[in-house]
Design a protein around this motif. Structure first.
Motif: not given
Ligand code: COA
Length: 264
Positions: A27-33, A68-74, A110-114, A136-138, A140-142, A170-172
């Motif tokens: 949950p602290d990483k928005m459940n990124a994959l 799930i806020a998407g793949a783990d961008i890290g 909650g957030f259901c992205l990427g 599908q915010p990809e 914005n990451l190129g 954009d999100m809906i």
């Molecule tokens: N990968 C890795 N980490 C992610 C992540 C992702 N996809 N989405 C969220 N996180 C992390 C943030 O980096 C942050 O980590 P930190 O506390 O160590 O800095 C934590 O989750 C909380 O996210 P935060 O951005 O602070 O929350 P927010 O409420 O301001 O925004 C989102 C939430 C989902 C809108 C925003 O995190 C976001 O845009 N995430 C990326 C979505 C994305 O582009 N997904 C597609 C990937 S291909």
């Protein structure tokens, strides 16, 4: 199961009667994959696929904020195309989910992205909290969607809505997601779990064998031309006449009693 993980660290598995709930627990990483989530997901799905005690699966994310806020961008940083190709080797969770032998319901809290949106699309049904946000915010990451989004999203919501989501990033909200067919049901946040479990329990109470055949037939509509699909359906329909569950279902109806499924 051929993949095995003794103690998954990133996914919680709970079972209520015949329904298994898988909760991605970062949950602290928005459940990124990340890789670990994907590996553990594959191992758990392997196990559940052959577990006769499971009739339906619910997939969700831990915490209040994200499905799930998407793949783990890290993990993308510093990767070569070859590194990335290796990370995307088969089997992939999206494909395993979309061909899974048991019904899978995405419970979108909650957030259901990427990749999260792509995983939800790979499930059979989607029920969202009224607070859920989709995108599908990809772009914005190129990047472009890489978990089947450019292929499965247009098949679900039509090419126009898919194009808009993928090109704008954009999100809906949940209401709009329902309107375009991205989710089938929306529930008030506080009722999401109970409504999902009710739906999952209803599905899990059917014959697991017949569910599998029904899923296979509907899934085939996404790849077959209509003529082939209709023939395939007829063959599967007639194949059902070989099962004990078909004898039981028909007999139970005629005898005015509930059916007792055997899964055979
Ligand atoms: N990968 C890795 N980490 C992610 C992540 C992702 N996809 N989405 C969220 N996180 C992390 C943030 O980096 C942050 O980590 P930190 O506390 O160590 O800095 C934590 O989750 C909380 O996210 P935060 O951005 O602070 O929350 P927010 O409420 O301001 O925004 C989102 C939430 C989902 C809108 C925003 O995190 C976001 O845009 N995430 C990326 C979505 C994305 O582009 N997904 C597609 C990937 S291909």
């Amino acid at each position: 199961p051929w993949r095995k993980i003794d103690m998954p660290e990133t996914i919680l598995k709970e079972q209520i009667d015949r329904v298994v709930i898988l909760t991605i627990n970062r949950p602290d990483k928005m459940n990124a994959l990340n890789q670990q989530v994907r590996d553990e997901m594959l191992a758990l799905l392997d196990e559940i696929a052959v577990d006769d005690g499971v009739g339906a699966v619910v997939l969700t994310g831990a915490g209040e904020k994200a499905f799930i806020a998407g793949a783990d961008i890290g993990e993308f940083e510093g990767r070569s195309p070859f590194d990335q190709r290796y990370a995307m080797r088969s089997p992939r969770i999206f494909d395993v989910m979309s061909s899974f032998p048991k019904p899978v319901i995405a419970m979108i809290n909650g957030f259901c992205l990427g990749g999260g949106c792509e995983l939800a699309i790979s499930c059979d049904l989607r029920i969202a909290s009224d607070k859920a946000r989709f995108g599908q915010p990809e772009i914005n990451l190129g990047l472009i969607p890489g978990g089947g989004g450019t292929q499965r999203l247009p098949r679900l919501v039509g090419p126009g809505h898919a194009m808009r989501m993928i090109l704008t990033g954009d999100m809906i909200g949940a209401a709009e997601a329902k309107e375009i067919g991205l989710v089938e049901m929306v529930a008030p946040a506080e009722e999401l779990r109970s409504q999902t479990l009710e739906l999952a329990a209803k599905i899990a109470s059917k014959s697991p064998l017949t569910l599998k055949v029904a899923k296979q037939a509907v899934r085939a509509s996404q790849r077959l031309a209509i003529e082939e699909g209709i023939l395939y359906e007829r063959d599967l329909f007639c194949l059902c006449f070989s099962t004990e569950d078909k004898q039981e279902g028909v007999a139970a109806f005629l005898e005015k009693r509930p059916a007792e499924w055997k899964g055979r």
